[in-house]
Design a protein around this motif. Structure first.
Motif, PDB file in Angstrom:
ATOM      1  N   VAL A 197       5.386  -3.193   5.976  1.00 33.98           N
ATOM      2  CA  VAL A 197       4.852  -2.466   7.140  1.00 33.98           C
ATOM      3  C   VAL A 197       5.550  -1.111   7.265  1.00 33.98           C
ATOM      4  O   VAL A 197       4.917  -0.066   7.420  1.00 33.98           O
ATOM      5  CB  VAL A 197       5.031  -3.321   8.416  1.00 33.98           C
ATOM      6  CG1 VAL A 197       4.763  -2.501   9.665  1.00 33.98           C
ATOM      7  CG2 VAL A 197       4.103  -4.537   8.348  1.00 33.98           C
ATOM      8  N   LEU A 198       6.875  -1.130   7.122  1.00 39.54           N
ATOM      9  CA  LEU A 198       7.641   0.107   7.258  1.00 39.54           C
ATOM     10  C   LEU A 198       7.328   1.098   6.126  1.00 39.54           C
ATOM     11  O   LEU A 198       7.103   2.290   6.362  1.00 39.54           O
ATOM     12  CB  LEU A 198       9.127  -0.261   7.252  1.00 39.54           C
ATOM     13  CG  LEU A 198      10.111   0.749   7.777  1.00 39.54           C
ATOM     14  CD1 LEU A 198       9.794   1.141   9.201  1.00 39.54           C
ATOM     15  CD2 LEU A 198      11.529   0.157   7.711  1.00 39.54           C
ATOM     16  N   LEU A 199       7.300   0.591   4.902  1.00 40.61           N
ATOM     17  CA  LEU A 199       7.084   1.491   3.751  1.00 40.61           C
ATOM     18  C   LEU A 199       5.674   2.085   3.759  1.00 40.61           C
ATOM     19  O   LEU A 199       5.478   3.236   3.367  1.00 40.61           O
ATOM     20  CB  LEU A 199       7.347   0.755   2.433  1.00 40.61           C
ATOM     21  CG  LEU A 199       8.788   0.286   2.224  1.00 40.61           C
ATOM     22  CD1 LEU A 199       8.950  -0.386   0.862  1.00 40.61           C
ATOM     23  CD2 LEU A 199       9.783   1.433   2.344  1.00 40.61           C
ATOM     24  N   GLU A 200       4.696   1.316   4.229  1.00 43.63           N
ATOM     25  CA  GLU A 200       3.331   1.876   4.307  1.00 43.63           C
ATOM     26  C   GLU A 200       3.264   2.969   5.376  1.00 43.63           C
ATOM     27  O   GLU A 200       2.547   3.956   5.221  1.00 43.63           O
ATOM     28  CB  GLU A 200       2.314   0.760   4.552  1.00 43.63           C
ATOM     29  CG  GLU A 200       2.178  -0.134   3.314  1.00 43.63           C
ATOM     30  CD  GLU A 200       1.148  -1.243   3.438  1.00 43.63           C
ATOM     31  OE1 GLU A 200       0.534  -1.387   4.522  1.00 43.63           O
ATOM     32  OE2 GLU A 200       0.969  -1.982   2.445  1.00 43.63           O
ATOM     33  N   GLN A 201       4.037   2.814   6.451  1.00 45.26           N
ATOM     34  CA  GLN A 201       4.091   3.876   7.467  1.00 45.26           C
ATOM     35  C   GLN A 201       4.751   5.129   6.882  1.00 45.26           C
ATOM     36  O   GLN A 201       4.314   6.255   7.121  1.00 45.26           O
ATOM     37  CB  GLN A 201       4.849   3.390   8.706  1.00 45.26           C
ATOM     38  CG  GLN A 201       4.033   2.380   9.518  1.00 45.26           C
ATOM     39  CD  GLN A 201       4.872   1.621  10.527  1.00 45.26           C
ATOM     40  OE1 GLN A 201       6.092   1.464  10.384  1.00 45.26           O
ATOM     41  NE2 GLN A 201       4.220   1.113  11.574  1.00 45.26           N
ATOM     42  N   ILE A 202       5.814   4.912   6.083  1.00 43.28           N
ATOM     43  CA  ILE A 202       6.489   6.050   5.446  1.00 43.28           C
ATOM     44  C   ILE A 202       5.533   6.740   4.469  1.00 43.28           C
ATOM     45  O   ILE A 202       5.467   7.975   4.412  1.00 43.28           O
ATOM     46  CB  ILE A 202       7.778   5.570   4.731  1.00 43.28           C
ATOM     47  CG1 ILE A 202       8.806   5.145   5.784  1.00 43.28           C
ATOM     48  CG2 ILE A 202       8.334   6.643   3.803  1.00 43.28           C
ATOM     49  CD1 ILE A 202      10.017   4.417   5.232  1.00 43.28           C
ATOM     50  N   GLN A 203       4.769   5.941   3.735  1.00 41.30           N
ATOM     51  CA  GLN A 203       3.795   6.527   2.804  1.00 41.30           C
ATOM     52  C   GLN A 203       2.799   7.408   3.554  1.00 41.30           C
ATOM     53  O   GLN A 203       2.481   8.527   3.113  1.00 41.30           O
ATOM     54  CB  GLN A 203       3.037   5.409   2.056  1.00 41.30           C
ATOM     55  CG  GLN A 203       2.046   5.922   1.033  1.00 41.30           C
ATOM     56  CD  GLN A 203       2.738   6.532  -0.173  1.00 41.30           C
ATOM     57  OE1 GLN A 203       3.436   5.857  -0.908  1.00 41.30           O
ATOM     58  NE2 GLN A 203       2.578   7.839  -0.368  1.00 41.30           N
ATOM     59  N   ARG A 204       2.326   6.947   4.695  1.00 40.70           N
ATOM     60  CA  ARG A 204       1.367   7.741   5.469  1.00 40.70           C
ATOM     61  C   ARG A 204       2.019   9.038   5.964  1.00 40.70           C
ATOM     62  O   ARG A 204       1.396  10.100   5.942  1.00 40.70           O
ATOM     63  CB  ARG A 204       0.801   6.928   6.647  1.00 40.70           C
ATOM     64  CG  ARG A 204      -0.232   5.889   6.185  1.00 40.70           C
ATOM     65  CD  ARG A 204      -1.080   5.378   7.328  1.00 40.70           C
ATOM     66  NE  ARG A 204      -0.341   4.467   8.200  1.00 40.70           N
ATOM     67  CZ  ARG A 204      -0.159   3.170   7.956  1.00 40.70           C
ATOM     68  NH1 ARG A 204      -0.673   2.612   6.862  1.00 40.70           N
ATOM     69  NH2 ARG A 204       0.521   2.418   8.793  1.00 40.70           N
ATOM     70  N   ALA A 205       3.298   8.945   6.375  1.00 41.33           N
ATOM     71  CA  ALA A 205       4.000  10.163   6.823  1.00 41.33           C
ATOM     72  C   ALA A 205       4.131  11.149   5.662  1.00 41.33           C
ATOM     73  O   ALA A 205       3.932  12.356   5.826  1.00 41.33           O
ATOM     74  CB  ALA A 205       5.380   9.802   7.367  1.00 41.33           C
ATOM     75  N   GLU A 206       4.435  10.639   4.473  1.00 42.84           N
ATOM     76  CA  GLU A 206       4.575  11.531   3.308  1.00 42.84           C
ATOM     77  C   GLU A 206       3.229  12.131   2.922  1.00 42.84           C
ATOM     78  O   GLU A 206       3.142  13.310   2.574  1.00 42.84           O
ATOM     79  CB  GLU A 206       5.164  10.765   2.114  1.00 42.84           C
ATOM     80  CG  GLU A 206       6.633  10.429   2.297  1.00 42.84           C
ATOM     81  CD  GLU A 206       7.281   9.904   1.018  1.00 42.84           C
ATOM     82  OE1 GLU A 206       6.568   9.678   0.019  1.00 42.84           O
ATOM     83  OE2 GLU A 206       8.512   9.713   1.030  1.00 42.84           O
ATOM     84  N   ASP A 207       2.173  11.313   2.982  1.00 42.71           N
ATOM     85  CA  ASP A 207       0.846  11.822   2.609  1.00 42.71           C
ATOM     86  C   ASP A 207       0.397  12.932   3.564  1.00 42.71           C
ATOM     87  O   ASP A 207      -0.235  13.902   3.150  1.00 42.71           O
ATOM     88  CB  ASP A 207      -0.198  10.684   2.630  1.00 42.71           C
ATOM     89  CG  ASP A 207       0.031   9.691   1.497  1.00 42.71           C
ATOM     90  OD1 ASP A 207       0.795  10.011   0.569  1.00 42.71           O
ATOM     91  OD2 ASP A 207      -0.555   8.585   1.560  1.00 42.71           O
ATOM     92  N   GLY A 219       0.830  -1.209   0.000  1.00 46.82           N
ATOM     93  CA  GLY A 219       0.000   0.000   0.000  1.00 46.82           C
ATOM     94  C   GLY A 219       0.857   1.248   0.000  1.00 46.82           C
ATOM     95  O   GLY A 219       0.745   2.096   0.891  1.00 46.82           O
ATOM     96  N   CYS A 220       1.745   1.342  -0.983  1.00 43.91           N
ATOM     97  CA  CYS A 220       2.607   2.522  -1.071  1.00 43.91           C
ATOM     98  C   CYS A 220       3.017   2.746  -2.508  1.00 43.91           C
ATOM     99  O   CYS A 220       2.816   1.889  -3.374  1.00 43.91           O
ATOM    100  CB  CYS A 220       3.844   2.369  -0.181  1.00 43.91           C
ATOM    101  SG  CYS A 220       4.989   1.129  -0.761  1.00 43.91           S
ATOM    102  N   ASN A 221       3.597   3.889  -2.763  1.00 43.69           N
ATOM    103  CA  ASN A 221       4.070   4.231  -4.098  1.00 43.69           C
ATOM    104  C   ASN A 221       5.219   3.294  -4.507  1.00 43.69           C
ATOM    105  O   ASN A 221       6.069   2.948  -3.685  1.00 43.69           O
ATOM    106  CB  ASN A 221       4.547   5.689  -4.098  1.00 43.69           C
ATOM    107  CG  ASN A 221       4.879   6.173  -5.488  1.00 43.69           C
ATOM    108  OD1 ASN A 221       6.002   6.046  -5.960  1.00 43.69           O
ATOM    109  ND2 ASN A 221       3.886   6.706  -6.171  1.00 43.69           N
ATOM    110  N   TRP A 222       5.248   2.970  -5.787  1.00 46.45           N
ATOM    111  CA  TRP A 222       6.268   2.040  -6.287  1.00 46.45           C
ATOM    112  C   TRP A 222       7.680   2.556  -6.056  1.00 46.45           C
ATOM    113  O   TRP A 222       8.609   1.771  -5.856  1.00 46.45           O
ATOM    114  CB  TRP A 222       6.023   1.739  -7.767  1.00 46.45           C
ATOM    115  CG  TRP A 222       6.099   2.935  -8.696  1.00 46.45           C
ATOM    116  CD1 TRP A 222       5.129   3.877  -8.903  1.00 46.45           C
ATOM    117  CD2 TRP A 222       7.198   3.311  -9.533  1.00 46.45           C
ATOM    118  NE1 TRP A 222       5.555   4.813  -9.811  1.00 46.45           N
ATOM    119  CE2 TRP A 222       6.812   4.497 -10.229  1.00 46.45           C
ATOM    120  CE3 TRP A 222       8.450   2.759  -9.782  1.00 46.45           C
ATOM    121  CZ2 TRP A 222       7.663   5.132 -11.137  1.00 46.45           C
ATOM    122  CZ3 TRP A 222       9.291   3.393 -10.689  1.00 46.45           C
ATOM    123  CH2 TRP A 222       8.896   4.571 -11.347  1.00 46.45           C
TER     124      TRP A 222
END
Ligand code: FES
Ligand SMILES: [Fe+2]
Length: 340
Positions: free
Chosen positions: A300-310, A144-147
């Motif tokens: 899990v980590l990358l989806e958390q990063i995606q949420r922080a960026e969003d 669930g994050c950007n490629w």
């Protein structure tokens, strides 16, 4: 800048997923319908009828024709309409877009860009695939994050020390510098040797070397989103040559084919080629579990990063020494996105 690189092969399904029935998949924000015609060849059409835009994947496949679920218009595998119930004349515009398809490595690849540029030779060539010396395990995840967060991750060996201590990492690599380079026009590599250190858990489990090892981890990304990690070890003191690596007691080359679904979701198709217990089905299952668990740690980590960026759209990452591969790849993909 465009959001995706269109002129590239993207994995959308496994060979087993596609049968003589209609299967819908989304990539690069476009829905397509996949199916296998009676000659065994996989076909891909846009998943939208020309008449009133019903999803063709909800219809049926009948004698190699896709029958629309709404008013029964029929399309052949090239996308040309061959029947309109209730009328004889078929207008020339009654045609849905078709896409070049390539079936290789147990996966189905689709080309969404200019069909004239869809050269099969542009797909990465994997010489070990199908060789009896190499076992194969497979996994699929949806992230669930950007490629581009995932390609950052897959050109970044430094994170394994901290994220994957249970499988492919340990503390030994923490301070060892990484070297990155551009190979040819379109591939970035980033890697290092970690010498005279205890084997990581996955090596202990499958090769159990007697003493310390020299471990290599070389990460590659062919822009935009074909990634592989060459990972293995030699008994400490062995010369670091390609010849020795070819006979290493443990070596795994793990491929990841990333396919953007949209800006915030990505298909992650992967397989691992291993030179240990090549034919052992139980080991294959164990590899599938271990690698899926490893990718879950990243997800899990990358989806958390995606949420922080969003939540903070103006954030800009700060580069550190271990980011040379990430920076190189970002520049290369930015160029592809701008020039297409
Ligand atoms: S929408 Fe497909 S036939 Fe009408
Ligand atoms: Fe990882």
């Amino acid at each position: 800048m465009a959001k995706y690189v269109f002129n590239a092969w993207y994995a959308v399904a496994t060979s087993e997923d596609v049968r003589a029935e209609l299967l819908s998949r989304t990539l690069l924000e476009e829905s397509i319908v996949l199916f296998r015609t009676e000659d065994g060849i996989v076909r891909a059409l846009i998943d939208r009828c020309t008449h009133r835009f019903a999803p063709l994947s909800q219809g049926r496949l009948c004698a190699d024709r896709v029958v629309c679920p709404y008013h029964g218009m029929e399309y052949d595998w090239s996308g040309k309409c061959v029947r309109i119930p209730g009328q004889d004349r078929i207008p020339a515009q009654a045609r849905v877009k078709s896409f070049p398809v390539l079936e290789r490595y147990g996966l189905i690849f689709v080309w969404m860009g200019d069909p004239d540029l869809a050269d099969p030779a542009l797909l990465v060539d994997i010489s070990q695939y199908s060789s009896p010396q190499w076992g194969i395990s497979r996994c699929y995840s949806k992230f669930g994050c950007n490629w581009r967060l995932i390609t950052d991750n897959l050109i970044d060996p430094a994170h394994t020390t901290f994220v994957h201590q249970r499988t492919i990492g340990n503390d030994a690599g923490a301070d060892i510098p990484l070297n990155s380079e551009l190979i040819g026009e379109g591939t970035v590599s980033c890697g290092r040797w970690i010498n005279n250190s205890a084997p990581v858990p996955i090596v202990k489990r499958f090769a159990n070397p007697a003493g310390n090892v020299d471990r290599w981890q070389f990460y590659y990304v062919r822009a935009p989103a074909t990634c592989w990690v060459d990972f293995g070890c030699l008994p400490t003191g062995t010369e670091h040559t390609a010849e020795e690596q070819a006979h290493a007691p443990y070596r795994v080359i793990s491929y990841a084919f990333l396919t953007p679904i949209n800006e915030s979701a990505t298909h992650y198709f992967s397989f691992q080629l291993r030179n240990v217990a090549a034919k052992d089905v139980v080991v294959t299952q164990e590899f599938e579990r271990l690698y899926l668990a490893t990718f879950e740690e990243d997800r899990v980590l990358l989806e958390q990063i995606q949420r922080a960026e969003d939540a903070n759209p103006n954030l800009k990452p700060m580069y550190i020494a271990s980011d040379s591969g990430v920076a190189r790849l970002r520049r290369l993909v930015d160029k592809q996105l701008q020039e297409q």
